[in-house]
Every structure is written in C-alpha cells, then in structure tokens.
Design a protein around this motif. Sequence first.
Motif, PDB file in Angstrom:
ATOM      1  N   THR A 150       0.821  -1.218   0.000  1.00 42.60           N
ATOM      2  CA  THR A 150       0.000   0.000   0.000  1.00 42.60           C
ATOM      3  C   THR A 150       0.851   1.263   0.000  1.00 42.60           C
ATOM      4  O   THR A 150       0.452   2.278  -0.571  1.00 42.60           O
TER       5      THR A 150
ATOM      6  N   ARG B 246      -0.813  -5.361   2.825  1.00 41.34           N
ATOM      7  CA  ARG B 246      -2.080  -5.914   3.329  1.00 41.34           C
ATOM      8  C   ARG B 246      -2.426  -7.151   2.509  1.00 41.34           C
ATOM      9  O   ARG B 246      -2.197  -7.189   1.295  1.00 41.34           O
TER      10      ARG B 246
ATOM     11  N   THR C   6      -8.442  -8.113   3.503  1.00 39.22           N
ATOM     12  CA  THR C   6      -8.734  -6.951   4.336  1.00 39.22           C
ATOM     13  C   THR C   6      -8.459  -5.680   3.541  1.00 39.22           C
ATOM     14  O   THR C   6      -7.660  -5.696   2.599  1.00 39.22           O
ATOM     15  N   HIS C   7      -9.124  -4.599   3.950  1.00 36.14           N
ATOM     16  CA  HIS C   7      -8.843  -3.293   3.354  1.00 36.14           C
ATOM     17  C   HIS C   7      -7.914  -2.460   4.244  1.00 36.14           C
ATOM     18  O   HIS C   7      -7.546  -1.350   3.861  1.00 36.14           O
TER      19      HIS C   7
ATOM     20  N   LEU D  50      -8.412   2.695   5.047  1.00 35.36           N
ATOM     21  CA  LEU D  50      -8.783   1.498   4.295  1.00 35.36           C
ATOM     22  C   LEU D  50      -8.499   1.750   2.817  1.00 35.36           C
ATOM     23  O   LEU D  50      -8.707   2.855   2.315  1.00 35.36           O
ATOM     24  N   HIS D  51      -8.035   0.732   2.133  1.00 36.15           N
ATOM     25  CA  HIS D  51      -7.688   0.891   0.717  1.00 36.15           C
ATOM     26  C   HIS D  51      -8.273  -0.255  -0.113  1.00 36.15           C
ATOM     27  O   HIS D  51      -8.533  -1.347   0.393  1.00 36.15           O
ATOM     28  N   ASP D  52      -8.423   0.050  -1.418  1.00 31.65           N
ATOM     29  CA  ASP D  52      -8.834  -1.004  -2.347  1.00 31.65           C
ATOM     30  C   ASP D  52      -7.916  -0.973  -3.562  1.00 31.65           C
ATOM     31  O   ASP D  52      -6.849  -0.330  -3.535  1.00 31.65           O
ATOM     32  N   GLU D  53      -8.328  -1.630  -4.629  1.00 27.33           N
ATOM     33  CA  GLU D  53      -7.445  -1.793  -5.787  1.00 27.33           C
ATOM     34  C   GLU D  53      -7.220  -0.482  -6.540  1.00 27.33           C
ATOM     35  O   GLU D  53      -6.366  -0.423  -7.430  1.00 27.33           O
TER      36      GLU D  53
ATOM     37  N   HIS E 133      -4.908  -0.595   5.819  1.00 26.72           N
ATOM     38  CA  HIS E 133      -3.697  -0.100   5.142  1.00 26.72           C
ATOM     39  C   HIS E 133      -2.543  -1.095   5.240  1.00 26.72           C
ATOM     40  O   HIS E 133      -1.820  -1.336   4.281  1.00 26.72           O
TER      41      HIS E 133
END
Lengths: 307, 110
Positions: free
Chosen positions: A178, A189, A193-194, A271-274, A196
């Motif tokens: 990330t 990560r 999970t999202h 929180l992160h995604d693609e 970080h």
Amino acid sequence: MNIIGPDTLVFGVDDVDACEEYLKDYGLESVGDGQFIALDGTSVIVAHKDDPSLPEPLASGSMLRKTIYGVADQATLDAIAAELDKDRTVKVLDNGSLEAQDDAGFVLGFQVTIRKPLSMPAEQINAPGASSMRGFNSLGVEKLATPKPRSLSHVVYFVPDFAKLEAFYSQRLGFVTTDRFSHVGPFMRPAGTHDHHTLFFIETPPHMQGCEHFTFHMAGPTEVVQAGTNMVNKGYQSFWGPGRHIMGSNWFWYFKSPFGCHIEYDADMDLHDEHWTAREMLPGADNSQTFLLEFREKWAPGGPPQQ
Amino acid sequence: MVLLCHIDDIPEGAAKGFDPLQEGRDSLFVVRQGATLYAYRDLCPHYGETALPWRKDGYLDGAGQHIVCASHGARFEIDTGLCISGPCRGQTLTGITLEVTATGQVLAHL
C-alpha cells in the motif's frame, strides 16, 4: 488468496508471569493455556521460551515464534498449501492448520479464521456541519475507562532483505503493497482486508531479525490515549506516542514490554482497495507522524484550591 | 558525587533506577550482585536516547542474568555493560563510577 490478517502471535518468552500480567493490563482477556484474546477472538499466546511445543526460534533469539494468519475458508487453506508446497515443507497440524516458513525463516501458520464478526460503533464525534453522530445526551468520554482492544491489527518485522520478503508475500500469498518507506520496507495488506497494513518490514542487519512491534485496533483516538494512560499509571514505560502516523493515518502509542518488542495501541487506520496507488516516502521523523504528543501527569490551570 | 541510596535499598540480584538530577525520569540504574554494584546510564546505545526498562526498575531478564533493553530485547553483560545480542551488539552501556561509604551509602560520580 483470501488471507484476512493475523489471528494470533505466538511468543516464547523469558518471564512468563510478567508477560501475562502485561497482556491483562494491556486489556486482553486471559482464556487459559497462555492465550489472551481481543474482543474479536484474535490473540497473543505466551509460553516459556523452552516450551517444546513452540516452533524453533530465529537465530537472533527473537521471542516471536509464530505468526498465525486467519484465512476465509478451507479452499483458501488448500490453495496456500498447494502454493507453498512447491518449494518448502508445509506441515498440517492436528487442528488442521498449516505451518510453513517464509523466505526469511519466520514461522507462519494458516487457519480458517477464528475472528468473530464485531458489531460495535467506532468512536463517535460531533462537529459543526456534520450530521450529529453521537446524538443528544450521549456523552463523549468517561473520566475513568478501561478500553478493550478489538482486533489484532498488524505485526512489524525486522528483516535482513525486505525486497526478498516483499516478493514472497506478494507473489506467493497475494499481499499488496500500500505504501513504502524508501530503503526501509513496504506496508502490506493481504487480499482479505482493506486495512492499510497488517504487515510492515524494516530492513536491518541479520542479527536483529525479529518482531519490532505488534498492535491491536481500538475504537478511536480517545481509546488509544485512555488505554495508554492506564498503562502509564500502572508503571509501564512509553516508547513513542501518542501521535498519528502519516502512512495509514493510524493513531499510535507504543510501549516497551517484556516481549523483546514494542506493543502498541492503534486506531482509525485508512482502508484501501485496488484503486489506490502506493506512495513512497523517505524514512525519518518528519514522515513518520503528523504530530507527536507526550504523556504528563494530570494538571489544570488556576490557583490553589479554595480553603 | 550524588547520594543515590543505601546499599540495602537494592535487593540482592536486582536492579534499581535513579533520578539523581530530578529530571522526571530515571537517568541511571544500579545492579547489585552480592556486595558488588554496577551502575550505567539508563540509555540504550541503539538509539542513544531510549531508556531501557519496560516498567520502573525492570532492567534485568527473568533469571537476573543479563541487563535487557525492553525496546528491542538487546541483552547486556551485567559486569561489563557489553551488548551481546540485539540491535547494538558490540556496543557498551555507559558506565558510572560508584562509591560505597563505610556506612553503606551509595554515591555516584556524575
């Protein structure tokens, strides 16, 4: 691979009594056999360093003996076994979990996660312009409180070669980077999970290999500071914090411990995604926190109390 | 020369931190082995500004065989202050000279 995050960290320690007292004071619940759990069932297990049931220690003597990951289901477990079996020994333990080493020799476990779903509010705040979160007559803080850690958040390793390990965790286990500190290591990560990060590496000489710290998530900054204040008041020694990190945005407060590593409280991680693009920053104080506070004893302005 | 304590204030095989300059936290510690005392500045050579213990007076391992820094588990020989494992392996704690009077008062040369 649908790895959710660390379920349990297993330590082989020098002073079992001190470590058990520490974890209870930290806010985890003792459930017997050296296991101390957070509200969602994630845990730390403490055993004596000579306990024959523990995996072999690292050459450095680090007290962290095993990191057990929770995965979504049996199919994920089977996929991990098939992947790692290509080039290393994968043991299936009596409880059905897997055990194998990563490319630096850290012992890993994999199990269908024991995490219990939590349904609890985060710390609620009120602010002008925002619809009221806490509602009328709902108070924001208690004078005395003993906040409980909710969930095992992340573990940080000292590693001799972060690039080698980053490749292992990304290519073999599906972790995503990330963010990263240049020349130090990545925040990673797993796919399930999202958060970080559940894993961060700090590159060091080989004789330091081991655990730098681990931490559990709290409900918010007030809980981080209140739980940390409770630790200070019990005589535990602060190492760093309270403050707020930049990468991950998590609030932090680190304490020294008899586990040979720091133990942290954290809250409100990004929180992160693609769609996220990893950042890279130079290491150092300026990029490690937006601000840093320090504990002091309770104090109030004003003169002496009226007679 | 600063008075720290009486030698009997430090239990056999234990360690104790002191704040002789009243800085608000312990700046040195003393380890007692029989009649012998060893004193060092309470600073780990790894970062140079981190105190060692995880709680007040928590300077030794469970068996009382080594001085331990609770930040990263560095271990030091009690009699020499030499780091034998951990981040600062090969470096040494900064020693402090002590003097014990005939009546058992422990004084530190700061």
